[in-house]
Design a protein around this motif. Structure first.
Motif, mmCIF file in Angstrom:
data_model
loop_
_atom_site.group_PDB
_atom_site.id
_atom_site.type_symbol
_atom_site.label_atom_id
_atom_site.label_comp_id
_atom_site.label_asym_id
_atom_site.label_seq_id
_atom_site.Cartn_x
_atom_site.Cartn_y
_atom_site.Cartn_z
ATOM 1 N N GLY A 19 0.814 -1.209 0.000
ATOM 2 C CA GLY A 19 0.000 0.000 0.000
ATOM 3 C C GLY A 19 0.849 1.260 0.000
ATOM 4 N N LEU A 20 1.922 1.262 0.786
ATOM 5 C CA LEU A 20 2.808 2.426 0.836
ATOM 6 C C LEU A 20 3.492 2.638 -0.511
ATOM 7 C CD1 LEU A 20 3.914 4.648 2.644
ATOM 8 C CD2 LEU A 20 5.726 3.087 3.367
ATOM 9 N N TYR A 21 3.862 1.544 -1.156
ATOM 10 C CA TYR A 21 4.488 1.651 -2.480
ATOM 11 C C TYR A 21 3.542 2.339 -3.463
ATOM 12 C CZ TYR A 21 6.102 0.299 -7.113
ATOM 13 O OH TYR A 21 6.478 0.329 -8.432
ATOM 14 N N TYR A 22 2.294 1.876 -3.524
ATOM 15 C CA TYR A 22 1.357 2.465 -4.469
ATOM 16 C C TYR A 22 0.935 3.873 -4.067
ATOM 17 C CZ TYR A 22 0.904 -1.905 -7.012
ATOM 18 O OH TYR A 22 1.171 -3.007 -7.784
ATOM 19 N N LEU A 23 1.097 4.226 -2.812
ATOM 20 C CA LEU A 23 0.758 5.578 -2.377
ATOM 21 C C LEU A 23 1.806 6.584 -2.831
ATOM 22 C CD1 LEU A 23 -1.060 7.489 -0.684
ATOM 23 C CD2 LEU A 23 0.430 6.971 1.266
ATOM 24 N N ILE A 24 3.098 6.257 -2.680
ATOM 25 C CA ILE A 24 4.140 7.261 -2.921
ATOM 26 C C ILE A 24 4.942 7.022 -4.198
ATOM 27 C CG2 ILE A 24 4.349 7.664 -0.444
ATOM 28 C CD1 ILE A 24 7.006 6.130 -0.527
ATOM 29 N N ALA A 25 4.995 5.789 -4.688
ATOM 30 C CA ALA A 25 5.830 5.482 -5.853
ATOM 31 C C ALA A 25 4.967 5.415 -7.110
ATOM 32 C CB ALA A 25 6.582 4.170 -5.642
ATOM 33 N N THR B 218 7.197 -8.440 -1.519
ATOM 34 C CA THR B 218 7.446 -7.435 -0.490
ATOM 35 C C THR B 218 8.843 -6.848 -0.628
ATOM 36 O OG1 THR B 218 5.934 -8.582 1.021
ATOM 37 C CG2 THR B 218 7.457 -7.004 1.996
ATOM 38 N N VAL B 219 9.813 -7.677 -0.983
ATOM 39 C CA VAL B 219 11.177 -7.179 -1.201
ATOM 40 C C VAL B 219 11.186 -6.154 -2.328
ATOM 41 C CG1 VAL B 219 13.476 -7.813 -2.023
ATOM 42 C CG2 VAL B 219 12.340 -9.210 -0.295
ATOM 43 N N ILE B 220 10.537 -6.471 -3.442
ATOM 44 C CA ILE B 220 10.551 -5.584 -4.608
ATOM 45 C C ILE B 220 9.800 -4.286 -4.311
ATOM 46 C CG2 ILE B 220 9.702 -5.362 -6.981
ATOM 47 C CD1 ILE B 220 10.386 -8.353 -7.320
ATOM 48 N N TYR B 221 8.674 -4.381 -3.596
ATOM 49 C CA TYR B 221 7.954 -3.161 -3.214
ATOM 50 C C TYR B 221 8.802 -2.313 -2.263
ATOM 51 C CZ TYR B 221 3.654 -5.021 -5.265
ATOM 52 O OH TYR B 221 2.697 -5.507 -6.131
ATOM 53 N N THR B 222 9.531 -2.944 -1.371
ATOM 54 C CA THR B 222 10.386 -2.208 -0.438
ATOM 55 C C THR B 222 11.477 -1.455 -1.183
ATOM 56 O OG1 THR B 222 9.983 -3.833 1.315
ATOM 57 C CG2 THR B 222 11.920 -2.418 1.553
ATOM 58 N N LEU B 223 12.099 -2.099 -2.160
ATOM 59 C CA LEU B 223 13.126 -1.427 -2.959
ATOM 60 C C LEU B 223 12.523 -0.266 -3.746
ATOM 61 C CD1 LEU B 223 15.037 -4.581 -4.275
ATOM 62 C CD2 LEU B 223 15.791 -2.994 -2.492
ATOM 63 N N GLY B 224 11.274 -0.426 -4.194
ATOM 64 C CA GLY B 224 10.595 0.666 -4.888
ATOM 65 C C GLY B 224 10.339 1.851 -3.980
ATOM 66 N N HIS C 147 18.817 -0.691 -9.709
ATOM 67 C CA HIS C 147 18.149 0.551 -10.111
ATOM 68 C C HIS C 147 18.144 1.555 -8.959
ATOM 69 C CE1 HIS C 147 15.355 3.207 -12.150
ATOM 70 N NE2 HIS C 147 14.553 3.164 -11.104
ATOM 71 N N LEU C 148 17.869 1.082 -7.757
ATOM 72 C CA LEU C 148 17.914 1.945 -6.575
ATOM 73 C C LEU C 148 19.289 2.578 -6.426
ATOM 74 C CD1 LEU C 148 17.126 3.079 -3.789
ATOM 75 C CD2 LEU C 148 17.567 0.805 -2.834
ATOM 76 N N LEU C 149 20.341 1.792 -6.565
ATOM 77 C CA LEU C 149 21.700 2.326 -6.413
ATOM 78 C C LEU C 149 22.033 3.297 -7.539
ATOM 79 C CD1 LEU C 149 23.773 -0.755 -5.204
ATOM 80 C CD2 LEU C 149 22.515 0.936 -3.876
ATOM 81 N N ARG C 150 21.516 3.035 -8.743
ATOM 82 C CA ARG C 150 21.780 3.971 -9.842
ATOM 83 C C ARG C 150 21.126 5.324 -9.595
ATOM 84 N NH1 ARG C 150 19.210 5.383 -14.530
ATOM 85 N NH2 ARG C 150 17.674 3.687 -14.473
ATOM 86 N N VAL C 151 19.893 5.297 -9.129
ATOM 87 C CA VAL C 151 19.211 6.557 -8.799
ATOM 88 C C VAL C 151 19.947 7.265 -7.666
ATOM 89 C CG1 VAL C 151 17.063 7.562 -7.947
ATOM 90 C CG2 VAL C 151 16.981 5.702 -9.609
ATOM 91 N N LEU C 152 20.428 6.492 -6.712
ATOM 92 C CA LEU C 152 21.176 7.053 -5.591
ATOM 93 C C LEU C 152 22.464 7.706 -6.084
ATOM 94 C CD1 LEU C 152 21.138 7.298 -2.500
ATOM 95 C CD2 LEU C 152 22.284 5.093 -2.388
ATOM 96 N N ALA C 153 23.184 7.018 -6.966
ATOM 97 C CA ALA C 153 24.440 7.564 -7.486
ATOM 98 C C ALA C 153 24.192 8.823 -8.311
ATOM 99 C CB ALA C 153 25.143 6.513 -8.340
ATOM 100 N N ALA C 154 23.066 8.873 -9.017
ATOM 101 C CA ALA C 154 22.761 10.029 -9.859
ATOM 102 C C ALA C 154 22.428 11.277 -9.049
ATOM 103 C CB ALA C 154 21.593 9.696 -10.788
ATOM 104 N N ARG C 155 22.216 11.130 -7.746
ATOM 105 C CA ARG C 155 21.900 12.293 -6.904
ATOM 106 C C ARG C 155 23.124 13.160 -6.635
ATOM 107 N NH1 ARG C 155 17.162 13.847 -7.213
ATOM 108 N NH2 ARG C 155 17.378 14.978 -5.274
ATOM 109 N N GLY C 156 24.329 12.615 -6.800
ATOM 110 C CA GLY C 156 25.515 13.434 -6.567
ATOM 111 C C GLY C 156 26.789 12.616 -6.601
ATOM 112 N N ARG C 157 27.896 13.298 -6.897
ATOM 113 C CA ARG C 157 29.175 12.603 -7.037
ATOM 114 C C ARG C 157 29.637 11.985 -5.724
ATOM 115 N NH1 ARG C 157 34.731 12.809 -6.996
ATOM 116 N NH2 ARG C 157 35.744 12.123 -8.940
ATOM 117 N N GLN C 158 29.402 12.675 -4.618
ATOM 118 C CA GLN C 158 29.836 12.134 -3.324
ATOM 119 C C GLN C 158 29.095 10.848 -2.991
ATOM 120 O OE1 GLN C 158 29.281 15.731 -0.874
ATOM 121 N NE2 GLN C 158 31.480 15.713 -0.504
ATOM 122 N N LEU C 159 27.810 10.818 -3.299
ATOM 123 C CA LEU C 159 27.045 9.594 -3.060
ATOM 124 C C LEU C 159 27.571 8.459 -3.929
ATOM 125 C CD1 LEU C 159 23.468 11.137 -2.897
ATOM 126 C CD2 LEU C 159 24.591 9.913 -1.043
ATOM 127 N N ALA C 160 27.870 8.776 -5.178
ATOM 128 C CA ALA C 160 28.410 7.751 -6.077
ATOM 129 C C ALA C 160 29.760 7.248 -5.573
ATOM 130 C CB ALA C 160 28.552 8.329 -7.479
#
Length: 564
Positions: free
Chosen positions: A171-177, A257-263, A323-336
């Motif tokens: 439910g949380l996944y479909y609410l915010i993602a 549940t794992v896939i929804y959590t990663l989403g 995909h989660l890590l790619r989006v995370l890395a794209a947020r900034g060079r330090q994160l990458a």
């Protein structure tokens, strides 16, 4: 909540029921054991259900949902065996209103909480898919948020029953993602400049002034007040990401549940740089994701079994995690840099891209999708000029050449386009990574000369110009790549011109080739090996023999007028 109209319907008819309508006379019921006191109200529920009151023209009514989240017609004839009738305000109408579902979710009975959360998650899914857009006013997402659904879902995450916390995660996944948004963003890759990913913050967070005001006042606000201002910020404040880490680390839920959590994590990261750092700084969170869902061992994927059919995805590489890590890395060079230097993400990327296209046919779509995400992340790391990503290009150069040869010799762009879809997607990301590598290699000559002269190239934190070290990757390290990609482009354009049959993924692969060659010919002039005459000859030949005939073809006109 009402379906579109003027006003909600009233409650059921509370007129008295005659004894003739009861299943047995009260005088007879008194003769039964423990039935000396007859409850007429309960006996009424054993009679035929009353019919709903007729609606006036254009009159709205309170929406009721079945367990799949579908809105039931006002006078739907639903059997009582469907378990959709209950002691609510309208006993003659099947289904549950949102208010009644919220009551079920708060129930002390586990089964009722599960049914309520499952139905609510289905409603949120349907709402995100636009199934209620023309039927409900005001919008359902707005209604449930105002009614306190965020707190209900957050509390449900703390339940020990997998039936409850699993539906709460969904439910949380479909609410915010939004899965359609993620798919659209994936489709524009690899054309996004430097691998950038858009942020999806709230209005109040997007404004610097409003954000600073909220930072100062947040401690005095209650959770429900923060939710009204910024749902993602409120979820972080309520330690939702920490609870989700606990579920992944200790509870080890089912694959869905794992896939929804990663989403959910991906949506939190997209919110803002602050939210992304919260995820990175959560103790053990990234370690749990990497160890369990991005292992070096690829054998589970080579069985041909789809992730959705597995009983557990622990130990299985998941494209959603990468995909989660790619989006995370794209947020900034330090994160990458944290992902590369602290969590050895590059080692995993190289493991996933080392799969040959011929080894991962269509039944192994998960492996191909994983390779696609790995190349996309590699391209992001190359855009930041991270040394380990650059060194990996040189170390894996023979493999890269081998994969390009496979595309040159084995992959047509006008035949079996559906079967080759994932090959096209992987190839597009592969060539995109090489484009980023080419841009890095092209800067070596300039940076090396400036380093010798001690000339600053960037302004550091002190305000003074600092000298950037040249990359380890040189122009000559990629000497075989341009000719291979140019040959692929020629082959595919000729094939496309002959038949006109293609797909979006195939055109994306063509676009990646064009982007690479554009970068190559632009950067070549800055290299010591540059020859103006040779460059002009190659460009003239490419234009006259391949590009111009294609632009003048009927196929090109058809693609412009009716793109796939």
């Amino acid at each position: 909540m009402e379906t579109k109209g003027t006003s909600p319907s009233t409650g059921p008819d509370d007129s008295n029921v005659s004894e003739n309508e009861l299943p047995i006379p009260p005088s007879e019921a008194k003769k039964w054991v423990h039935m000396d006191k007859v409850d007429l109200e309960k006996l009424k529920w054993m009679t035929d259900m009353p019919k709903p009151k007729p609606l006036k023209n254009n009159e709205g009514f309170v929406a009721r949902f079945n367990f799949e989240g579908d809105i039931l017609p006002y006078d739907a004839d639903v059997s009582y065996r469907e378990a959709l009738h209950h002691h609510g305000e309208e006993p003659g109408r099947a289904g549950y209103t949102l208010d009644e579902l919220f009551i079920l979710i708060r129930s002390k009975v586990l089964q009722q909480r599960h049914i309520g959360l499952r139905t609510l998650a289905n409603i949120l899914r349907n709402a995100k898919e636009g199934l209620y857009d023309t039927a409900v006013n005001p919008p359902i997402i707005q209604l449930v948020v105002e009614a306190g659904v965020v707190l209900l879902l957050r509390f449900a995450l703390d339940e020990s029953s997998h039936h409850v916390y699993g539906e709460a995660v969904r439910g949380l996944y479909y609410l915010i993602a939004s899965e359609p948004d993620e798919r659209c963003l994936a489709m524009v890759q690899p054309w996004a400049p430097a691998g950038l990913e858009p942020g999806v913050s709230s209005n109040i967070h997007a404004s610097e002034k409003s954000r600073k005001e909220l930072d100062e006042e947040e401690k005095e606000l209650k959770d429900i007040e923060v939710i009204k201002l910024d749902i993602i910020r409120a979820l972080i404040r309520m330690d939702t990401h920490i609870r989700l880490r606990y579920i992944l680390e200790t509870v080890k839920p089912n694959p869905d549940t794992v896939i929804y959590t990663l989403g959910i994590m991906t949506r939190i990261v997209r919110h803002s740089l602050t939210a992304a750092w919260k995820v990175v700084q959560t103790p053990r969170l990234l370690s749990v994701i990497l160890e369990n869902f991005l292992p070096h061992n690829l054998s589970p994927l080579l069985t041909g079994e789809n992730v959705s059919s597995m009983s557990s995805v622990y130990g299985v590489p998941l494209k959603q995690a990468l995909h989660l890590l790619r989006v995370l890395a794209a947020r900034g060079r330090q994160l990458a840099a944290v992902l590369v230097n602290t969590h050895d993400v590059m080692g995993r990327i190289l493991t996933y891209v080392s799969l040959e296209p011929s080894e991962v046919a269509i039944p192994l779509q998960e492996a191909l999708s994983l390779s696609q995400e790995a190349y996309a992340m590699w391209a992001t790391l190359l855009a930041y000029g991270l040394s380990k990503a650059e060194e990996a290009i040189a170390n894996f150069y023979p493999l890269i050449v081998k994969q390009l040869v496979f595309y040159r010799d084995k992959v047509p762009i006008n035949e079996e386009t559906e079967k080759n879809k994932f090959n096209y997607d992987v190839g597009a990301q592969l060539i995109n990574s090489l484009t980023r590598a080419l841009n890095v290699a092209a800067s070596q000559t300039l940076l090396s000369s400036r380093m010798k002269l001690n000339q600053g190239t960037v302004i550091g934190a002190s305000g003074k110009a600092e000298v950037l070290p040249p990359p380890s990757l040189s122009w000559d390290d990629l000497s075989d790549i341009p000719q291979l990609i140019e040959t692929c482009l020629k082959k595919w354009l000729v094939q496309l011109e002959r038949t006109g049959q293609t797909s979006f993924s195939a055109l994306r692969l063509l676009g990646s080739c064009c982007s690479f060659l554009e970068a190559y010919y632009l950067k070549w002039k800055d290299q010591s090996s540059y020859s103006g005459e040779k460059c002009n000859q190659k460009l003239q030949k490419l234009h006259d023999e391949v590009i111009l005939p294609f632009l003048n073809s009927t196929c090109f006109s058809n693609l412009v007028s009716s793109p796939p």
